[in-house]
Design a protein around this motif. Structure first.
Motif, short mmCIF file in Angstrom:
data_model
loop_
_atom_site.label_atom_id
_atom_site.label_comp_id
_atom_site.label_asym_id
_atom_site.label_seq_id
_atom_site.Cartn_x
_atom_site.Cartn_y
_atom_site.Cartn_z
N ALA A 78 0.87 -0.90 -0.27
CA ALA A 78 -0.18 0.18 -0.02
C ALA A 78 0.95 1.28 0.19
N GLN A 79 1.80 1.20 0.50
CA GLN A 79 2.95 2.08 0.18
C GLN A 79 4.02 1.65 -0.68
N GLY A 80 4.00 1.64 -1.77
CA GLY A 80 4.85 1.54 -3.44
C GLY A 80 5.39 0.50 -3.26
N ALA A 81 5.43 -0.50 -1.85
CA ALA A 81 6.79 -1.51 -1.70
C ALA A 81 6.04 -2.78 -2.99
N GLU A 82 7.86 -3.49 -3.14
CA GLU A 82 6.83 -3.82 -4.48
C GLU A 82 6.22 -5.89 -3.86
N LYS A 83 6.67 -6.06 -2.50
CA LYS A 83 6.80 -7.61 -1.98
C LYS A 83 5.67 -7.03 -1.00
N GLY A 84 4.92 -8.22 -1.17
CA GLY A 84 4.25 -8.50 0.58
C GLY A 84 4.18 -8.41 1.41
N PHE A 85 4.23 -9.07 2.47
CA PHE A 85 5.34 -8.80 3.79
C PHE A 85 4.17 -11.09 4.03
N THR A 86 4.90 -11.24 4.68
CA THR A 86 4.47 -13.09 4.83
C THR A 86 5.06 -13.21 6.11
N PHE A 87 4.65 -14.05 6.81
CA PHE A 87 4.96 -14.26 8.87
C PHE A 87 4.40 -16.12 8.77
N VAL A 88 5.56 -16.37 8.69
CA VAL A 88 4.79 -18.02 9.25
C VAL A 88 5.98 -18.95 10.67
N GLY A 89 4.35 -18.85 11.15
CA GLY A 89 4.93 -18.64 13.01
C GLY A 89 5.46 -20.07 12.76
N ALA A 91 4.99 -23.99 14.16
CA ALA A 91 4.27 -25.10 12.95
C ALA A 91 3.36 -25.36 14.28
N ALA A 92 3.62 -25.54 15.68
CA ALA A 92 2.78 -25.95 16.58
C ALA A 92 1.22 -25.31 16.66
N PHE A 93 1.46 -23.92 15.78
CA PHE A 93 0.12 -22.42 15.92
C PHE A 93 -0.67 -23.03 14.39
N GLN A 94 -0.20 -23.75 13.72
CA GLN A 94 -0.90 -23.78 11.87
C GLN A 94 -2.46 -24.03 12.16
N ASP A 95 -3.09 -24.17 12.75
CA ASP A 95 -4.04 -24.27 13.64
C ASP A 95 -5.03 -22.95 13.26
N GLN A 96 -3.90 -22.30 14.64
CA GLN A 96 -4.19 -20.48 14.58
C GLN A 96 -4.27 -19.38 13.93
N LEU A 97 -2.98 -20.08 12.43
CA LEU A 97 -2.50 -18.55 11.99
C LEU A 97 -3.29 -18.97 10.20
N ILE A 98 -4.78 -20.08 10.19
CA ILE A 98 -5.15 -20.30 8.96
C ILE A 98 -5.24 -19.51 8.37
N GLY A 99 -4.83 -19.10 7.37
CA GLY A 99 -5.26 -17.90 5.46
C GLY A 99 -3.81 -17.35 6.31
N SER A 100 -3.91 -16.28 5.96
CA SER A 100 -2.70 -14.94 5.84
C SER A 100 -2.56 -13.94 7.36
N TRP A 101 -1.23 -14.19 7.93
CA TRP A 101 -1.46 -13.31 8.40
C TRP A 101 -0.37 -11.59 7.76
N THR A 102 -2.10 -10.79 7.85
CA THR A 102 -1.08 -9.56 7.21
C THR A 102 -0.79 -8.51 8.64
N LEU A 103 -0.17 -7.10 7.73
CA LEU A 103 0.16 -6.55 8.27
C LEU A 103 -0.73 -5.64 9.02
N SER A 104 -1.87 -5.70 9.52
CA SER A 104 -3.05 -5.13 9.64
C SER A 104 -3.28 -6.42 11.57
N ASP A 105 -2.82 -7.31 10.50
CA ASP A 105 -1.68 -8.32 12.43
C ASP A 105 -0.69 -7.85 12.73
#
Length: 212
Positions: A78-89, A91-105
């Motif tokens: 949204a500020q012009g950056a060429e890549k989005g942000f990705t957070f990979v938590g 593995a024990a918490f993958q169920d709670q991280l279903i979907g993408s972790w956004t910058l808003s999160d």
């Protein structure tokens, strides 16, 4: 009378000399002035012209509980950056991280930590346990300026009035230089987190989820 006048004059000269030689009581000695800690308290941040500086700024923004400075470290299309942000938590918490972790999160968890609905905001102390993470170029990338940290160990403490919480684990980050953004800063676009020795509840992932 003449002798008394001479005595008064001598006494006056004595007090003037004494005052002249003394330090002004209304001034502060330089050695007694508290020196600011440029690492954590003064709000001084490095220019985002080097990837190493972003890691320093990340640490400082966490300790200073500065939301805007914290978010400035991450890649935001949204500020012009060429890549989005990705957070990979962890593995024990993958169920709670279903979907993408956004910058808003990312912003929400940090705000909730430092501006709790109940209780006082913690005093935070952060450290890269084995010194500032090393950076190496990423070969398989569409961006000319892209680097990756080694898997580094982190630790920070959250000090509350009646308790202290320790958060620690392992992380890896990838950064790139955004040529489409003003000042062409380096930005974090990938963040991988792992629990240390199976202590999943003490990981950064667990802290994020608790404050999401």
């Amino acid at each position: 009378m003449h002798i008394k006048a001479k005595n008064r004059k001598a006494l006056a000269l004595f007090f003037i000399s004494a005052l002249w030689g003394c330090t002004n009581p209304f001034t502060t000695r330089e050695s007694q002035v508290e020196k600011p800690d440029v690492g954590s308290e003064t709000g001084i941040y490095e220019e985002p012209t080097r990837a190493e500086n972003i890691l320093v700024n990340l640490s400082r923004s966490i300790e200073q509980k500065n939301v805007q400075r914290y978010m400035d470290n991450f890649s935001d299309p949204a500020q012009g950056a060429e890549k989005g942000f990705t957070f990979v938590g962890d593995a024990a918490f993958q169920d709670q991280l279903i979907g993408s972790w956004t910058l808003s999160d990312e912003e929400t968890w940090f705000r909730n930590l430092i501006f709790p609905v109940r209780g006082r905001s913690p005093v935070i102390r952060f450290s890269y346990v084995d010194s500032l993470p090393r950076l190496q170029p990423i070969s398989a990338t569409s961006f000319e300026d892209s680097v990756e940290t080694d898997l580094f160990r982190y630790r920070f403490t959250l000090a509350y009035p009646d308790s202290t919480q320790v958060v620690e684990g392992l992380a890896r980050m990838r950064l790139f230089r955004s040529l489409n953004t003003a000042r062409e800063p380096w930005l974090i676009y990938y963040w991988e987190d792992r629990a240390l020795d199976g202590a999943t509840g003490k990981s950064w992932t667990a802290l994020k989820i608790r404050n999401r």
